[in-house]
Every structure is written in C-alpha cells, then in structure tokens.
Enzyme design. Structure first.
Site, PDB file in Angstrom:
ATOM      1  N   GLY A   1     -17.834  31.258  26.150  1.00  0.00           N
ATOM      2  CA  GLY A   1     -18.351  32.474  25.514  1.00  0.00           C
ATOM      3  C   GLY A   1     -17.334  33.592  25.659  1.00  0.00           C
TER       4      GLY A   1
ATOM      5  N   GLY B   1     -18.048  36.931  24.420  1.00  0.00           N
ATOM      6  CA  GLY B   1     -18.721  38.191  24.068  1.00  0.00           C
ATOM      7  C   GLY B   1     -18.307  39.247  25.070  1.00  0.00           C
TER       8      GLY B   1
ATOM      9  N   VAL C   1     -19.289  39.983  28.110  1.00  0.00           N
ATOM     10  CA  VAL C   1     -19.045  39.538  29.479  1.00  0.00           C
ATOM     11  C   VAL C   1     -17.788  38.673  29.568  1.00  0.00           C
ATOM     12  CG1 VAL C   1     -19.986  38.218  31.409  1.00  0.00           C
ATOM     13  CG2 VAL C   1     -21.478  39.724  30.086  1.00  0.00           C
TER      14      VAL C   1
ATOM     15  N   LYS D   1     -17.688  30.343  19.495  1.00  0.00           N
ATOM     16  CA  LYS D   1     -18.628  29.805  18.514  1.00  0.00           C
ATOM     17  C   LYS D   1     -18.045  29.899  17.108  1.00  0.00           C
ATOM     18  CE  LYS D   1     -23.363  30.932  18.135  1.00  0.00           C
ATOM     19  NZ  LYS D   1     -24.455  31.703  18.763  1.00  0.00           N
TER      20      LYS D   1
ATOM     21  N   GLY E   1     -26.453  43.077  36.760  1.00  0.00           N
ATOM     22  CA  GLY E   1     -25.043  43.314  36.426  1.00  0.00           C
ATOM     23  C   GLY E   1     -24.150  43.447  37.629  1.00  0.00           C
TER      24      GLY E   1
ATOM     25  N   GLY F   1     -24.657  51.979  22.404  1.00  0.00           N
ATOM     26  CA  GLY F   1     -24.280  50.627  22.803  1.00  0.00           C
ATOM     27  C   GLY F   1     -25.063  50.125  24.013  1.00  0.00           C
TER      28      GLY F   1
ATOM     29  N   LYS G   1     -34.746  37.956  35.378  1.00  0.00           N
ATOM     30  CA  LYS G   1     -34.084  38.403  36.606  1.00  0.00           C
ATOM     31  C   LYS G   1     -35.058  38.365  37.786  1.00  0.00           C
ATOM     32  CE  LYS G   1     -31.016  41.354  33.913  1.00  0.00           C
ATOM     33  NZ  LYS G   1     -30.964  42.673  33.242  1.00  0.00           N
TER      34      LYS G   1
END
EC number: 1.1.1.3
Lengths: 328, 328
Positions: free
Chosen positions: B10, B12, B14, B45, B133, B186, B204
C-alpha cells in the site's frame, strides 16, 4: 523456581511501595520473569523505628551487610540526596549488581557516570522512578529516541507545586493556605523547600535533558524560579483572562546549546499543560516524526513510583531472560 | 553494512509516510540497528498512478512479486480492510518475514490469529500504528502489563470525530458544517462513514481490549454509536453547563466479562479527556499500581503513523540484534 535476590536501600514511602508492589504482584512477576523476586535485605537508617517487614528479611544499617548478601542480583535505591546513594550504587555496580533508583537529586548529578559505569560492568541502571513518578516518561523517551529526534520538552514535573497552584486558582486562596492544605493532604513535606523552590523540578529537568539531548545545560545558566512569589491576586487576575499559572520545565536545543528554564509561566487554553491539575505531572514532547504528544499521570505517590521501579526490574530481567534463550 | 530488506504493502498516506520516514531517519536507524533499511518493493493497486518512488525499487500490483524478493525480512502493511491484508500477512509470516501493520479493521478481527501464528513461526507482529496513530499506546500498555493489571481504558481514538465535536463547540456550527470543515482540512475522508459512525473507533477499541484484557467483548454486545445525531443545540446547551461532548471508547472488566461502549458522552472539567481537542487522540488507562494516566497526541497523520511503524521496526530488529550478541 529460580530466585532473583533483591535488596532495598531506604524504607521510606518509595521503599515501602516497592516492598508492597513486589508482594502484591508476585504472581505476575513470576509469570513474566520465570523467577521469584525475593527481598533479601533492607537498608535502614534508624534501627529503632518499627517496620512491617517479614522477620526472615535482613534489616541492617550497614551497606556492607547488603553487599555481602550471597547472590544479590538487584538493588532498589530509594534514599534521598547525592550521598550516600551515589557511593552505594557505584559499589553495587562494581559487584555486577543491577541497580534501580528513584533518587533524582543523585541521578541529576551522577546519572551519566552511573550509566557509563553500568555499561562497563554489564549492569543495567533503571531510573524511571526519578522523574515524574509513575508517568512512564523515561521509557517513552528512550523508545521515541530510537527513531525520532526530540525537539523540545515541556513539563509539569512537581506535583506539590502543581497542587498548590491549582488550589490557589480553584479556591481563591493564598499560597500559604494552599501549602498548608498540601501538607494536610500529605502532598507536601514538612519542609517543602525543595518542591516550592523548583529544585526538585530542576533535578528532573536535568535528567530529561541528559536523556533527550545527550547532555545537560550548565546548571547555573538555567533560569530557576519556584512558585513562592505568586500571589492570590495574580492567580485571580490571570483567571479573568482564562490564563493559568503552571510551574513548567522547558528544555530545547538552540544551535547545539541546551536552553532550559524551570519557572512559573502563564498558559492559555490551547497549551497542552493548561488542564493538568492537582498533584498530576505531565510532560509534552515535541518529536521529529511523531509530533507533539503529552503524558499525564500521578507524579508521585507510593505505588505509582514503586510501579516505575518494578517495571525497571521487569525490563532488566526480561532482557536477561531473553538473552539466555536460543535466538529465533 | 548489513541490509534489512523491507517492502511496503500500500502506498497511500501511511505507506508514503513510512517511505519518507525511512529515508529521512536513515542515519538514526543505521546507528541503532547497525544495518541499513532498504525498501526493496512496494505493492500498489493502480499501476497508472504517478508516484515519487526511486526507480530501482520494485513497484508491483502482484503480492507474489513482493514475497519473491530474495532475502525480504520485513513487510509494512498499510492496506485498508480485512482482505487482502490478512491473507498477505499470513503468507508473509509463513515465510518467516516480520510484519508491521497499520490496518485496524483487519487487526481488530484477526490480530490474535496473526500474533499466535507469528509466535509459531518466530516472527514479530508490530501493530502500534493500528491504534491512535502516533500515540504510543500499544507499547505503553505492553510495558505496563508487565507489572500492572489494567482496570479500565477510556479513550478518544478517532481524530475526525473529535475535530468535528471540537469545531461544533468552539465555532457554534452544525455537524454538517463541521464535517465539511474537516474534509476541507484533510481530516475527514470523502466518505467519512467509518469515522463518524464510530466504526473506526470500534476497531481500535477491540484491539485495546485484546491487549489489555486478553480478550474482546462479543462485538454485537458493544454499545456503538457515532456522532451524527448530535445537534448544534445539544452542544451549546452542554457548553452552558461547562460540559463537552466527547466520543469515547470505554472498556473494563466486570465479573470476568468485558464491558465496552463506543459512543458520545458528556464530560465535565475534571474528566481526563475534557481538554482533548481537535484531531488529537487520548487514552486514559487505570492501572493497578500506577493509577490513572493519560496519553495524548496526534491520532492520525502521515508522519505520526509512520513513526509508530518505524518504531515497531526498531523494536523488532534491536531485539534480534541483541539476541545475536553474546549475553552480558
């Protein structure tokens, strides 16, 4: 069952807390360490004081007796002042005994020496309990420093001062009244000088500086001020503006020099320490990747401080346990 | 210089954060681990998207290509959703590759399975980034659990919801207006459902429950409510009484059963989460010895989350490094 033989130096509030914590959390430690932690000796000052210690534990006023306990593996030091704590821990390290200390006055001055000596002798030196009691700031910083750079630390690291300032604000009382209240509640010593003069906070600040930046500022360059000159009127005037007095330790680096101050400042609602009240301690860390985060919790007290020391023990002996196992 | 070969699943927010953090903190990691961390491959992807990735790094849409990277030692997973993340990490573990994940949806469901599988294959599973986070709650809890029992956890674990509630209060605006503001800044996705419905916080909460109590409540028994039904009027009425709406996850044990809720509650000034505003997350832990303490910090964001993942990496490989050294 393997035994880890431990000794306590000092049996004041913290020493008693460690004694209790080791007893009440025996099963947990056994499971974790695969070993039973046995308190083999306690170093005391006044042999005539009555203490609730198991009769089969050595109680002595002589440090030599402690050092001579056969197979002693770890010492919890909870004495006040630079000496004799420093000398005792030095000698323990030389004998290969792991040491865990809650003594901030000693550690602010000699922490580096002890850590270096520990490295030389293959001995760990735990000092989580020196700073902000039960708030796990030392291990959190160590962890962060693996990856982050620390830009700045701001903290309320003296619970007594914070309690006094909180009561002055919320009850509208004078410094003297708030101090008496703190004493009645057991939050201030009979002689509160070290807390209200900022000296206690100063020691913790030096320990944090050493860890976060690898060095301390020159002590005489640190702006140090306690809370004794803050008046009822000032506190109430600030309150009108939604500002609060907080006794804050502040450390950052500027052009390779450590800048530090330990003094009362006025903070507004957006400051991370604004809402830290009562005997709580809180430390705000600005880290390169993580950003700004704050740890808040009990800054002192028998069990929180003991918890910090027993966690140090757990750290030291889980690492040792791991080293004795075949690697994965 | 030894090389630690890593791959990202991935790319994105992160994934990009980890990529950046590994680059900018290369020296620090080198010093710590005695090894250079090299990103050898990135699983993506959409092959047509433009990405700022070094040309000598393998970019692929096929997980097999990642698995076949010779000598791959660690995978950072930052995909969204239970699958294919779970399958990928399973296969990685079977190949003896260390895994570090930020995927809370997957980990809430399959965390236990992965941790057990990891143990079987001698592989570490890092999951600090799944929860809150950059706030180091996972490692802090692990550390505490060595000695303390956890009695209760209360937390604000969704930054988007917290931002919306904060703006509704401080600006006197409606939920919809605050949501739009969050999106413009954002802080909220185009489809904000998972955040505002409480589902993100729920995941979480389950991860925290598993860690703190060794089990999760039955999911359907958890009282789950988002923030969508809170009105401007309610927020302002509460404010008159100096109360604030906070979206709070609450977990504790009662007679051996885990009780959990994730919902908006009204808190007063003395509540430890009262002052946690904006996109911050905060978690209050009540521990047997330590007492009550609170961790507050950035609940999301590229670099804070990346910091958590890179700290996991540091943990895994410092332990491995230590195991390869002679014991003291």
């Amino acid at each position: 069952m393997t035994i880890i033989k431990a000794a306590l130096l000092g049996y004041g509030t913290v020493g008693q807390g460690v004694y209790t914590a080791l007893k009440t959390h025996r099963q947990q430690l056994k499971k974790l360490l695969g070993a039973e932690v046995e308190i083999a000796g306690v170093l005391i000052k006044d042999p005539n004081k009555k203490r609730d210690i198991d009769p089969d534990i050595l109680i002595t006023t002589e440090f030599e007796d402690i050092l001579n306990i056969p197979g002693l593996q770890v010492i919890f030091e909870a004495i006040v002042g630079e000496e004799p704590g420093f000398t005792y821990l030095n000698r323990a390290i030389e004998k290969g005994i792991q040491v865990i200390t809650a003594n901030k006055v000693m550690f602010a001055r000699y922490g580096k020496v002890l850590l270096q000596k520990g490295q030389k002798y293959g001995v760990s030196v735990g000092y989580e309990a020196t700073t902000a009691g039960g708030v796990p700031i030392i291990r959190t910083l160590k962890q962060l420093l693996q990856v982050n750079k620390i830009n700045r630390i701001q903290g309320i690291v003296n619970g007594t001062s914070n309690f006094i300032l909180t009561e002055m604000r919320s009850r509208g009382i004078s410094f003297d009244e708030a101090l008496q209240l703190a004493q009645r509640n057991g939050y201030a010593e009979e002689d509160p000088t070290s807390d209200i003069s900022g000296k206690d906070a100063f020691c913790k600040t030096m320990i944090l500086s050493e860890l976060a930046f690898g060095k301390q500022p020159i002590w005489s360059d640190v702006e140090l001020e306690g809370i004794t000159s803050i008046t009822e009127e000032q506190v109430q005037q600030a309150l009108q503006l939604n500002l609060r007095y907080k006794h804050v330790a502040d450390i950052y680096q500027e052009n390779g020099t450590i800048k530090a101050s330990v003094k009362p400042i006025l903070v507004g609602e957006s400051h991370p320490l604004f809402s830290v009240d009562g005997v709580d301690n809180a430390i705000t860390v600005e880290a390169s990747l993580l950003g700004r985060f704050t740890l808040t919790g009990p800054g002192a007290g028998k069990l929180p401080t003991a918890s910090a020391m027993v966690e140090d023990l757990a750290d030291i002996f889980t690492v040792k346990k791991r080293e004795l196992q075949p690697s994965i």
